[in-house]
Motif scaffolding. Structure first.
Motif, PDB file in Angstrom:
ATOM      1  N   PHE A 116     -25.837  -2.883   7.962  1.00  9.63           N
ATOM      2  CA  PHE A 116     -24.929  -1.737   7.982  1.00  9.63           C
ATOM      3  C   PHE A 116     -23.554  -2.078   8.561  1.00  9.63           C
ATOM      4  O   PHE A 116     -22.725  -1.189   8.758  1.00  9.63           O
ATOM      5  N   ASP A 117     -23.316  -3.353   8.877  1.00  9.11           N
ATOM      6  CA  ASP A 117     -22.052  -3.745   9.514  1.00  9.11           C
ATOM      7  C   ASP A 117     -20.897  -3.784   8.517  1.00  9.11           C
ATOM      8  O   ASP A 117     -21.091  -3.936   7.308  1.00  9.11           O
ATOM      9  N   TYR A 118     -19.685  -3.673   9.077  1.00 13.86           N
ATOM     10  CA  TYR A 118     -18.455  -3.679   8.292  1.00 13.86           C
ATOM     11  C   TYR A 118     -17.600  -4.903   8.601  1.00 13.86           C
ATOM     12  O   TYR A 118     -17.725  -5.513   9.668  1.00 13.86           O
ATOM     13  N   SER A 119     -16.688  -5.205   7.680  1.00 15.25           N
ATOM     14  CA  SER A 119     -15.644  -6.199   7.911  1.00 15.25           C
ATOM     15  C   SER A 119     -14.422  -5.782   7.102  1.00 15.25           C
ATOM     16  O   SER A 119     -14.546  -5.443   5.925  1.00 15.25           O
ATOM     17  N   PHE A 120     -13.258  -5.786   7.732  1.00 22.62           N
ATOM     18  CA  PHE A 120     -12.032  -5.400   7.030  1.00 22.62           C
ATOM     19  C   PHE A 120     -10.944  -6.472   7.081  1.00 22.62           C
ATOM     20  O   PHE A 120      -9.886  -6.298   6.487  1.00 22.62           O
ATOM     21  N   SER A 121     -11.199  -7.582   7.778  1.00 25.95           N
ATOM     22  CA  SER A 121     -10.171  -8.615   7.890  1.00 25.95           C
ATOM     23  C   SER A 121      -9.916  -9.301   6.543  1.00 25.95           C
ATOM     24  O   SER A 121      -8.779  -9.637   6.212  1.00 25.95           O
ATOM     25  N   GLY A 122     -10.975  -9.513   5.750  1.00 25.19           N
ATOM     26  CA  GLY A 122     -10.821 -10.144   4.441  1.00 25.19           C
ATOM     27  C   GLY A 122     -10.001  -9.290   3.493  1.00 25.19           C
ATOM     28  O   GLY A 122      -9.165  -9.798   2.737  1.00 25.19           O
ATOM     29  N   LEU A 123     -10.232  -7.985   3.532  1.00 26.15           N
ATOM     30  CA  LEU A 123      -9.466  -7.056   2.712  1.00 26.15           C
ATOM     31  C   LEU A 123      -7.989  -7.110   3.088  1.00 26.15           C
ATOM     32  O   LEU A 123      -7.110  -7.167   2.215  1.00 26.15           O
ATOM     33  N   LYS A 124      -7.734  -7.115   4.380  1.00 27.50           N
ATOM     34  CA  LYS A 124      -6.349  -7.170   4.880  1.00 27.50           C
ATOM     35  C   LYS A 124      -5.655  -8.451   4.410  1.00 27.50           C
ATOM     36  O   LYS A 124      -4.508  -8.420   3.949  1.00 27.50           O
ATOM     37  N   THR A 125      -6.363  -9.584   4.490  1.00 27.12           N
ATOM     38  CA  THR A 125      -5.814 -10.874   4.056  1.00 27.12           C
ATOM     39  C   THR A 125      -5.575 -10.892   2.548  1.00 27.12           C
ATOM     40  O   THR A 125      -4.537 -11.367   2.069  1.00 27.12           O
ATOM     41  N   SER A 126      -6.533 -10.339   1.792  1.00 27.35           N
ATOM     42  CA  SER A 126      -6.412 -10.250   0.334  1.00 27.35           C
ATOM     43  C   SER A 126      -5.176  -9.438  -0.044  1.00 27.35           C
ATOM     44  O   SER A 126      -4.397  -9.831  -0.928  1.00 27.35           O
ATOM     45  N   PHE A 127      -4.988  -8.325   0.618  1.00 21.40           N
ATOM     46  CA  PHE A 127      -3.832  -7.462   0.360  1.00 21.40           C
ATOM     47  C   PHE A 127      -2.532  -8.209   0.656  1.00 21.40           C
ATOM     48  O   PHE A 127      -1.577  -8.170  -0.129  1.00 21.40           O
ATOM     49  N   LEU A 128      -2.514  -8.923   1.776  1.00 24.83           N
ATOM     50  CA  LEU A 128      -1.324  -9.667   2.203  1.00 24.83           C
ATOM     51  C   LEU A 128      -0.941 -10.732   1.176  1.00 24.83           C
ATOM     52  O   LEU A 128       0.231 -10.848   0.792  1.00 24.83           O
ATOM     53  N   TYR A 129      -1.921 -11.507   0.711  1.00 25.22           N
ATOM     54  CA  TYR A 129      -1.658 -12.584  -0.253  1.00 25.22           C
ATOM     55  C   TYR A 129      -1.221 -12.040  -1.609  1.00 25.22           C
ATOM     56  O   TYR A 129      -0.307 -12.579  -2.240  1.00 25.22           O
ATOM     57  N   HIS A 130      -1.897 -11.000  -2.067  1.00 24.01           N
ATOM     58  CA  HIS A 130      -1.506 -10.387  -3.337  1.00 24.01           C
ATOM     59  C   HIS A 130      -0.072  -9.871  -3.266  1.00 24.01           C
ATOM     60  O   HIS A 130       0.733 -10.106  -4.176  1.00 24.01           O
ATOM     61  N   LEU A 131       0.239  -9.182  -2.176  1.00 28.60           N
ATOM     62  CA  LEU A 131       1.569  -8.597  -2.018  1.00 28.60           C
ATOM     63  C   LEU A 131       2.639  -9.682  -1.975  1.00 28.60           C
ATOM     64  O   LEU A 131       3.708  -9.539  -2.583  1.00 28.60           O
ATOM     65  N   ARG A 132       2.344 -10.766  -1.288  1.00 31.59           N
ATOM     66  CA  ARG A 132       3.298 -11.891  -1.194  1.00 31.59           C
ATOM     67  C   ARG A 132       3.630 -12.433  -2.587  1.00 31.59           C
ATOM     68  O   ARG A 132       4.792 -12.683  -2.906  1.00 31.59           O
ATOM     69  N   ASP A 133       2.605 -12.584  -3.423  1.00 32.43           N
ATOM     70  CA  ASP A 133       2.823 -13.105  -4.777  1.00 32.43           C
ATOM     71  C   ASP A 133       3.594 -12.113  -5.638  1.00 32.43           C
ATOM     72  O   ASP A 133       4.474 -12.500  -6.422  1.00 32.43           O
ATOM     73  N   TRP A 134       3.255 -10.835  -5.524  1.00 37.34           N
ATOM     74  CA  TRP A 134       3.939  -9.825  -6.326  1.00 37.34           C
ATOM     75  C   TRP A 134       5.413  -9.686  -5.935  1.00 37.34           C
ATOM     76  O   TRP A 134       6.279  -9.540  -6.802  1.00 37.34           O
ATOM     77  N   VAL A 135       5.677  -9.735  -4.640  1.00 30.56           N
ATOM     78  CA  VAL A 135       7.058  -9.599  -4.151  1.00 30.56           C
ATOM     79  C   VAL A 135       7.895 -10.813  -4.546  1.00 30.56           C
ATOM     80  O   VAL A 135       9.108 -10.710  -4.755  1.00 30.56           O
ATOM     81  N   LYS A 136       7.249 -11.971  -4.686  1.00 27.57           N
ATOM     82  CA  LYS A 136       7.947 -13.196  -5.112  1.00 27.57           C
ATOM     83  C   LYS A 136       8.520 -13.003  -6.516  1.00 27.57           C
ATOM     84  O   LYS A 136       9.627 -13.433  -6.819  1.00 27.57           O
ATOM     85  N   ASP A 137       7.744 -12.330  -7.376  1.00 26.59           N
ATOM     86  CA  ASP A 137       8.188 -12.073  -8.752  1.00 26.59           C
ATOM     87  C   ASP A 137       9.135 -10.885  -8.840  1.00 26.59           C
ATOM     88  O   ASP A 137      10.005 -10.839  -9.711  1.00 26.59           O
ATOM     89  N   ASP A 138       8.941  -9.908  -7.955  1.00 28.02           N
ATOM     90  CA  ASP A 138       9.764  -8.689  -7.969  1.00 28.02           C
ATOM     91  C   ASP A 138      10.032  -8.258  -6.525  1.00 28.02           C
ATOM     92  O   ASP A 138       9.164  -7.656  -5.883  1.00 28.02           O
ATOM     93  N   PRO A 139      11.226  -8.561  -5.983  1.00 26.10           N
ATOM     94  CA  PRO A 139      11.546  -8.226  -4.581  1.00 26.10           C
ATOM     95  C   PRO A 139      11.391  -6.731  -4.255  1.00 26.10           C
ATOM     96  O   PRO A 139      11.172  -6.369  -3.107  1.00 26.10           O
ATOM     97  N   ASP A 140      11.498  -5.884  -5.273  1.00 30.02           N
ATOM     98  CA  ASP A 140      11.370  -4.432  -5.054  1.00 30.02           C
ATOM     99  C   ASP A 140       9.979  -3.912  -5.444  1.00 30.02           C
ATOM    100  O   ASP A 140       9.803  -2.717  -5.711  1.00 30.02           O
ATOM    101  N   PHE A 141       9.000  -4.815  -5.477  1.00 27.01           N
ATOM    102  CA  PHE A 141       7.659  -4.454  -5.939  1.00 27.01           C
ATOM    103  C   PHE A 141       7.059  -3.299  -5.132  1.00 27.01           C
ATOM    104  O   PHE A 141       6.488  -2.373  -5.698  1.00 27.01           O
ATOM    105  N   VAL A 142       7.185  -3.365  -3.806  1.00 30.45           N
ATOM    106  CA  VAL A 142       6.593  -2.321  -2.951  1.00 30.45           C
ATOM    107  C   VAL A 142       7.195  -0.959  -3.263  1.00 30.45           C
ATOM    108  O   VAL A 142       6.477   0.039  -3.410  1.00 30.45           O
ATOM    109  N   GLU A 143       8.522  -0.924  -3.372  1.00 31.13           N
ATOM    110  CA  GLU A 143       9.200   0.340  -3.653  1.00 31.13           C
ATOM    111  C   GLU A 143       8.769   0.916  -5.004  1.00 31.13           C
ATOM    112  O   GLU A 143       8.587   2.127  -5.155  1.00 31.13           O
ATOM    113  N   HIS A 144       8.574   0.026  -5.997  1.00 32.04           N
ATOM    114  CA  HIS A 144       8.199   0.478  -7.340  1.00 32.04           C
ATOM    115  C   HIS A 144       6.736   0.922  -7.431  1.00 32.04           C
ATOM    116  O   HIS A 144       6.371   1.701  -8.318  1.00 32.04           O
ATOM    117  N   HIS A 145       5.902   0.385  -6.536  1.00 28.04           N
ATOM    118  CA  HIS A 145       4.464   0.622  -6.679  1.00 28.04           C
ATOM    119  C   HIS A 145       3.795   1.162  -5.408  1.00 28.04           C
ATOM    120  O   HIS A 145       2.573   1.095  -5.291  1.00 28.04           O
TER     121      HIS A 145
END
Length: 342
Positions: free
Chosen positions: A212-241
């Motif tokens: 029944f245990d949880y873990s959220f650090s992997g999700l946080k890391t996954s989000f960080l890496y995905h966002l880094r790649d998306w922002v590399k292609d589109d600097p305004d990615f966060v604002e658009h999405h």
């Protein structure tokens, strides 16, 4: 003869100074002073929090007594958060409670902050309120610092059957919000944006943790890496999405939380399921609870928004039950910061 029990509750575990009065288990007042000073720093600054508690504690207690319509001499006991929490913040509340109780020559009652969140379901606003869950029930306790599944056998018998092994759900939301540059606290911001976004727009990794245990650090890391790649292609990615990003991260966290809760409900056979803690204000999580109630035949208990975040009403009502059992604390009992139930 007046047999009413009046309890003053004090909560100062983080950055909210709160005082509440209950008459037996009926709430008479609940006053909270929130600290805006931390927003500029993107998180709670412990030193600033403890200073603000020192400024706020006397006014909130004074207001709580006035709103309840009683004098301090009518109080039966003072209940206060002993921990877990920020040590500097706790020390302010604990020291005030001890001095106040000693001056009135009334008992002191120490309350575990996490137990208090669960006991928020037993706060009554009217004498005839019967909305509290029956024992035993399961409680999903989710906040900035904790993510736990608790089997509640009695007010003083709570068993943690599942908990996070790293980040808490609220912590993960705050960190994702910070990475996106959306501000602090992240919970309400993500919640608001998520209502306008597509929860299936982006996929993030989900942990595979046994039991029944949880873990959220992997999700946080996954989000960080995905966002880094998306922002590399589109600097305004966060604002658009940002709406879709918020909806997707919220949906993933809710999915992780509910998957383990379903498993716990199935294995224990308990169908009375409660929600507690700051993240219980999240709209997506509340909706998931309602959907599960329909699909799995659960009877669900969702607290009012005012009882989700840190508040003294939950401390006061816990204090009432401990008072009836004569469960008082000695004046030399120190506060603690470690996360535990007992």
């Amino acid at each position: 003869m007046n047999d009413n029990i009046y309890i003053l509750g004090l909560e100062s575990s983080c950055d909210d100074t709160s005082a509440a009065i209950v008459r037996n288990d009926v709430l008479l007042s609940n006053v909270t002073a929130s600290q805006k000073v931390h927003e500029a720093y993107g998180g709670v600054v412990p030193e600033l929090a403890s200073r603000a508690h020192q400024e706020n504690v006397v006014p909130v207690v004074d207001q709580a007594l006035k709103q309840a319509g009683i004098s301090k001499e009518q109080l039966s006991a003072v209940a206060f958060t002993l921990g877990p929490g920020l040590m500097g913040s706790l020390l302010v509340g604990v020291s005030f409670a001890k001095g106040f109780a000693r001056s009135l020559n009334i008992p002191m009652i120490d309350v575990n902050h996490l137990q208090g969140h669960v006991m928020a379901h037993f706060i009554k606003e009217q004498e005839n309120d019967t909305s509290s869950p029956p024992y035993p029930f399961l409680c999903l306790l989710v906040s900035g610092g904790n993510s736990q599944i608790v089997k509640v056998n009695a007010y003083n018998d709570m068993e943690v059957i599942g908990q996070t092994i790293d980040d808490a759900a609220g912590e993960a939301i705050d960190k994702c919000s910070k990475v996106m540059g959306l501000g602090y606290p992240g919970g309400p911001i993500i919640d608001k944006l998520a209502r306008q976004g597509n929860p299936n727009a982006f996929q993030f990794s989900e942990p595979n943790i046994p039991g029944f245990d949880y873990s959220f650090s992997g999700l946080k890391t996954s989000f960080l890496y995905h966002l880094r790649d998306w922002v590399k292609d589109d600097p305004d990615f966060v604002e658009h999405h940002k709406e879709d990003l918020a909806a997707s991260i919220e949906a993933t966290i809710v999915k992780i939380l509910m998957k383990k809760l379903r498993l716990a409900a199935k294995e224990t056979g308990i169908k009375h399921i409660a929600l507690a803690g700051g993240v219980s204000a999240n709209n997506g999580l509340r909706n998931a609870f309602k959907e599960h109630a329909e699909k799995y035949g659960w009877t669900i208990y969702i607290p009012k928004f005012s009882y989700t975040t840190d508040n003294a009403a939950m401390i006061a009502v816990t204090g009432y039950y401990k008072y009836k059992d004569g469960d008082f604390c000695k004046i030399d009992k120190p506060p603690f910061s470690k996360i535990t139930f007992k």
